[in-house]
Scaffold this motif. Sequence first.
Motif, PDB file in Angstrom:
ATOM      1  N   GLU A   1       0.802  -1.224   0.000  1.00  0.00           N
ATOM      2  CA  GLU A   1       0.000   0.000   0.000  1.00  0.00           C
ATOM      3  C   GLU A   1       0.836   1.275   0.000  1.00  0.00           C
ATOM      4  N   LEU A   2       2.024   1.210  -0.620  1.00  0.00           N
ATOM      5  CA  LEU A   2       2.859   2.403  -0.775  1.00  0.00           C
ATOM      6  C   LEU A   2       2.475   3.161  -2.037  1.00  0.00           C
ATOM      7  N   LEU A   3       1.857   2.470  -2.975  1.00  0.00           N
ATOM      8  CA  LEU A   3       1.333   3.045  -4.209  1.00  0.00           C
ATOM      9  C   LEU A   3      -0.076   2.533  -4.403  1.00  0.00           C
ATOM     10  N   THR A   4      -0.817   3.181  -5.294  1.00  0.00           N
ATOM     11  CA  THR A   4      -2.172   2.724  -5.593  1.00  0.00           C
ATOM     12  C   THR A   4      -2.222   2.096  -6.986  1.00  0.00           C
ATOM     13  N   GLU A   5      -3.195   1.234  -7.189  1.00  0.00           N
ATOM     14  CA  GLU A   5      -3.406   0.641  -8.510  1.00  0.00           C
ATOM     15  C   GLU A   5      -3.618   1.722  -9.556  1.00  0.00           C
ATOM     16  N   ASP A   6      -4.384   2.750  -9.212  1.00  0.00           N
ATOM     17  CA  ASP A   6      -4.654   3.827 -10.174  1.00  0.00           C
ATOM     18  C   ASP A   6      -3.360   4.506 -10.619  1.00  0.00           C
ATOM     19  N   GLU A   7      -2.420   4.698  -9.700  1.00  0.00           N
ATOM     20  CA  GLU A   7      -1.145   5.321 -10.071  1.00  0.00           C
ATOM     21  C   GLU A   7      -0.365   4.457 -11.057  1.00  0.00           C
ATOM     22  N   VAL A   8      -0.341   3.161 -10.818  1.00  0.00           N
ATOM     23  CA  VAL A   8       0.409   2.261 -11.683  1.00  0.00           C
ATOM     24  C   VAL A   8      -0.316   2.065 -13.012  1.00  0.00           C
TER      25      VAL A   8
END
Length: 181
Positions: free
Chosen positions: A121-128
């Motif tokens: 949870e350091l990044l979001t799916e939407d960001e990737v």
Amino acid sequence: MENERTRLKQGMVQVYTGDGKGKSTASFGLALRAAGCNMHVVIIQFMKVSGHYAEDEGIRRLGETVEHYCFGNPGWVKKGEGTEADYAQAKAGLAKAREALQNPDVDMVILDEINNALYFELLTEDEVLALIKDKLPNIELVLTGRNAPDAIIEAADLVTEMREVKHYYTKGVPVRRGIEF
């Protein structure tokens, strides 16, 4: 011909995931092959500290066609309990990835352990997913790490799941420098 640069007409999205060994190793094999074709490769490692892993030196030896960046802090991250520094490193890695994926001089971008950054949870799916959607069409994009989310798998052109069948660590063999790290 040996110094001629290969350029891709169409870059694909590859994902290496699963609980077996070899995800990063496979992506670094692609980097080696691309370097042999004088392609410009950018490797961005998430949740890893520069200088700790043997691949740092190996990648450096590939020469100027391969750039390498690490974005991580020492120690472990617990899911959902990342520190401010952990989030900052992940966001910096994401920014570097965005920059590389928009650079017309880049042929391949490897986002090593980005699936783990998602899992923790350091990044979001939407960001990737935005990285995948917005990449230049000629850039090959490789995402590695366990626990690839369904949305990332769906967005990929190629998905390989490494499945552990047998591993010597179950017999007490510790990780070995040059093999596991």
